[in-house]
Design a protein around this motif. Structure first.
Motif, PDB file in Angstrom:
ATOM      1  N   ILE A  77      10.628   5.171   5.151  1.00 34.97           N
ATOM      2  CA  ILE A  77      10.523   5.346   3.697  1.00 34.97           C
ATOM      3  C   ILE A  77       9.717   6.566   3.257  1.00 34.97           C
ATOM      4  CG2 ILE A  77      10.928   2.897   3.272  1.00 34.97           C
ATOM      5  CD1 ILE A  77       7.958   2.739   2.338  1.00 34.97           C
ATOM      6  N   HIS A  78       9.328   7.428   4.183  1.00 35.91           N
ATOM      7  CA  HIS A  78       8.692   8.666   3.724  1.00 35.91           C
ATOM      8  C   HIS A  78       8.857   9.784   4.743  1.00 35.91           C
ATOM      9  CE1 HIS A  78       6.155  11.367   1.541  1.00 35.91           C
ATOM     10  NE2 HIS A  78       5.427  11.586   2.620  1.00 35.91           N
ATOM     11  N   GLY A  79       9.364  10.929   4.267  1.00 32.23           N
ATOM     12  CA  GLY A  79       9.484  12.066   5.165  1.00 32.23           C
ATOM     13  C   GLY A  79       9.948  13.321   4.460  1.00 32.23           C
ATOM     14  N   HIS A  80       9.988  14.384   5.234  1.00 34.73           N
ATOM     15  CA  HIS A  80      10.403  15.703   4.751  1.00 34.73           C
ATOM     16  C   HIS A  80      11.266  16.299   5.865  1.00 34.73           C
ATOM     17  CE1 HIS A  80       7.158  14.968   1.918  1.00 34.73           C
ATOM     18  NE2 HIS A  80       6.375  14.744   2.959  1.00 34.73           N
ATOM     19  N   ALA A  81      12.531  15.924   5.876  1.00 37.30           N
ATOM     20  CA  ALA A  81      13.365  16.155   7.055  1.00 37.30           C
ATOM     21  C   ALA A  81      13.470  17.621   7.447  1.00 37.30           C
ATOM     22  CB  ALA A  81      14.761  15.573   6.808  1.00 37.30           C
ATOM     23  N   ILE A 225       6.152   9.709  -4.502  1.00 36.12           N
ATOM     24  CA  ILE A 225       5.000  10.591  -4.723  1.00 36.12           C
ATOM     25  C   ILE A 225       3.957  10.342  -3.635  1.00 36.12           C
ATOM     26  CG2 ILE A 225       3.919   8.923  -6.338  1.00 36.12           C
ATOM     27  CD1 ILE A 225       2.832  11.414  -7.874  1.00 36.12           C
ATOM     28  N   HIS A 226       3.260  11.415  -3.225  1.00 36.12           N
ATOM     29  CA  HIS A 226       2.121  11.245  -2.323  1.00 36.12           C
ATOM     30  C   HIS A 226       0.922  10.789  -3.152  1.00 36.12           C
ATOM     31  CE1 HIS A 226       4.516  14.429  -0.251  1.00 36.12           C
ATOM     32  NE2 HIS A 226       4.164  13.768   0.823  1.00 36.12           N
ATOM     33  N   GLY A 227       0.074   9.908  -2.591  1.00 31.37           N
ATOM     34  CA  GLY A 227      -1.100   9.484  -3.351  1.00 31.37           C
ATOM     35  C   GLY A 227      -2.229   8.971  -2.495  1.00 31.37           C
ATOM     36  N   ALA A 262       3.349   7.279  -1.216  1.00 29.74           N
ATOM     37  CA  ALA A 262       3.174   7.555   0.203  1.00 29.74           C
ATOM     38  C   ALA A 262       1.699   7.738   0.523  1.00 29.74           C
ATOM     39  CB  ALA A 262       3.941   8.824   0.585  1.00 29.74           C
ATOM     40  N   HIS A 263       1.243   7.011   1.508  1.00 31.82           N
ATOM     41  CA  HIS A 263      -0.102   7.065   2.084  1.00 31.82           C
ATOM     42  C   HIS A 263      -1.014   5.957   1.543  1.00 31.82           C
ATOM     43  CE1 HIS A 263       1.084  10.592   4.221  1.00 31.82           C
ATOM     44  NE2 HIS A 263       1.326  11.268   3.106  1.00 31.82           N
ATOM     45  N   ALA A 264      -1.545   6.097   0.330  1.00 26.41           N
ATOM     46  CA  ALA A 264      -2.473   5.082  -0.205  1.00 26.41           C
ATOM     47  C   ALA A 264      -3.540   4.715   0.832  1.00 26.41           C
ATOM     48  CB  ALA A 264      -1.713   3.839  -0.678  1.00 26.41           C
ATOM     49  N   THR A 313       7.541   7.997   8.648  1.00 22.96           N
ATOM     50  CA  THR A 313       7.098   8.934   9.692  1.00 22.96           C
ATOM     51  C   THR A 313       6.331  10.099   9.087  1.00 22.96           C
ATOM     52  OG1 THR A 313       9.218  10.053   9.493  1.00 22.96           O
ATOM     53  CG2 THR A 313       8.982   8.426  11.279  1.00 22.96           C
ATOM     54  N   ASP A 314       6.595  10.379   7.782  1.00 27.21           N
ATOM     55  CA  ASP A 314       6.197  11.637   7.162  1.00 27.21           C
ATOM     56  C   ASP A 314       6.999  12.755   7.831  1.00 27.21           C
ATOM     57  OD1 ASP A 314       4.999  13.240   5.290  1.00 27.21           O
ATOM     58  OD2 ASP A 314       2.954  12.749   5.850  1.00 27.21           O
ATOM     59  N   GLY A 315       6.740  13.975   7.444  1.00 30.24           N
ATOM     60  CA  GLY A 315       7.546  15.075   7.966  1.00 30.24           C
ATOM     61  C   GLY A 315       7.286  15.331   9.437  1.00 30.24           C
TER      62      GLY A 315
END
Ligand SMILES: [Zn+2]
Length: 456
Positions: A77-81, A225-227, A262-264, A313-315
């Protein structure tokens, strides 16, 4: 009627996956063995004991699932391919230094062809690791949509909106994001969903965040959104805005059931109350958080309180691999270690994170996340016939869960099916040319590094 009534009552199906250990991830979390899944078109039409399902089906294609676990497809649910192009170049730097010294200067050099090749490479890597659906934030949504169409996966894509204090830039980026939504939402037979992705509170002015929230509400769009990723981000937000990043997001109208934060990692009780009250989804990106020394989000507590937490995974620039099952093991072990409580983040909850919770976070719980009739046929087979899955006592459901969460990695994924189509078989892509994709991504990455002056 007739001499062969049994044969006449057979249901024609396109695909029958037969004889496996089904970890259905349905509401009862049933494990069925030997079990079968029947697929017609893009949807699951039957799930149950093989003795019942197989006898009622006349399949066009049959996959033998003996000695395999059959799971719903994994959801990242989070990444920058596209950032796969800068894989391995972010080592030993803080988030701030990595973003400013490597990620943004390098990726600013990427042309359309580079972005496409980067996304294609990541999508291929995710596919081979069992990820059937992913969320992504980056400019170039039409290119990402084309790559997803080529691999056969699903994705929720968002143009990554930033203004760095420049109102005109923010307005232009928001319009670009809305254009991408109009152009690409529903692409690839509906497998591509497009939402909005304001980058963070430190790259967007509150006015832009509020404008993104308003557009998302107007068009019922998904938000990413990143947070609260780093302590520095929280301190700077408090100094600049007098509140935490989560409070600022709430004030701008960004939180809600269609939002992924994303993150929290660094949240206080007030933040948590806001996330819970708004039913906001959280992406836990443990490998990225560890690599960038951001900290460890207390996600076991979040989950116990009822937050929907999925895994990201994130990017690939900050992880640096896209092996969701490997990250899942890391996530569970770290929750146990930081709490000094071995009962933290049990295997069933962990598995929920990468299936049911992931689907919910993407706004696709109705269609994905479990093996049930009526849902999309997105599933994976994990090959158990290996030393690291031996011995097995799968008449005990806790044993199958433990094996999946603490013994399995993406390398054990044997077969991947998305929307009823077999995309990976025996660990190899059916339709994609790995060598060609790797060679093109390598060439793009060299061009980027050269243009950014990072080749010395
Ligand atoms: Zn990210």
């Amino acid at each position: 009627m007739g001499e062969q009534p049994a044969a006449q009552s057979l249901r024609a199906v396109d695909l029958l996956i037969s004889g496996g250990y089904l970890a259905t991830q349905d509401d009862q979390r049933r494990v069925i063995y030997p079990g079968s899944v029947a697929v017609a078109g893009s949807k699951i039409v039957a799930v149950g004991p093989s003795s019942a399902v197989d006898l009622g089906c006349a399949p066009r294609q049959r996959l033998d699932a003996h000695e395999h676990v059959v799971l719903p497809g994994l959801v990242n649910i989070h990444g920058h391919a596209s950032n796969s192009l800068i894989r391995g170049l972010g080592g030993d730097r803080s988030l701030h230094d990595w973003l400013h010294q490597v990620c943004w200067p390098c990726m600013a050099q990427a042309g359309d062809e580079d972005l496409y090749q980067g996304v294609l490479l990541s999508a291929l890597e995710m596919l081979l690791n069992g990820v059937t659906a992913f969320a992504d934030m980056w400019p170039g949504v039409p290119l990402s949509a084309s790559a997803v169409a080529a691999t056969g996966q699903r994705a929720v894509l968002a143009h990554n909106i930033k203004d760095f204090g420049d109102a005109r830039r923010g307005e232009a980026e928001l319009q670009a994001a809305l254009d991408a939504w109009r152009q690409c939402d529903g692409h690839a037979d509906g497998r591509v969903v497009v939402g909005l992705g304001p980058h963070s509170v430190y790259t967007c002015r509150p006015e832009l965040l509020a404008a993104c929230a308003a557009e998302a509400a107007r068009h019922n769009l998904h938000l990413q959104i990143h947070g609260s990723e780093t302590r520095q981000e929280v301190e700077e937000c408090r100094a600049q805005h007098g509140c935490s990043p989560i409070e600022l997001m709430a004030a701008c109208g960004l939180l809600g059931a269609r939002t992924i934060v994303a993150h929290a990692v660094h949240v206080n009780q007030t933040d948590l109350t806001l996330l819970l009250g708004s039913r906001t989804n959280v992406s836990h990106n443990i490998a990225s958080n560890l690599k960038l020394a951001s900290g460890i989000a207390p996600v076991d507590r979040y989950l116990q309180l009822g937050l929907c937490v999925g895994l990201g995974t994130d990017g690939p620039g900050s992880n640096d691999s896209l092996n969701l099952l490997a990250d899942l093991k890391l996530a569970t072990l770290l929750q146990k270690a930081i709490s000094q409580d071995a009962t933290c983040l049990p295997a069933q909850t962990a598995l929920d994170m990468v299936t049911r919770h992931g689907a919910q976070a993407l706004g696709l719980a109705e269609h994905l996340g479990s093996l049930e009739p009526g849902k999309q046929a997105d599933l994976i087979l994990i090959d158990l016939d290996q030393p690291h899955f031996t011995p097995r006592h799968f008449d005990r459901p806790d044993n199958i869960l433990s094996h999946l969460v603490t013994c399995a990695t993406g390398a054990d994924v044997d077969t991947v099916v998305v929307a009823g189509r077999v995309l990976v078989r025996h660990g190899q892509p059916v339709h994609l040319d790995c060598a060609d994709i790797q060679a093109r991504a390598q060439a793009s990455s060299r061009r980027l590094l050269q243009a950014a002056g990072l080749l010395g």
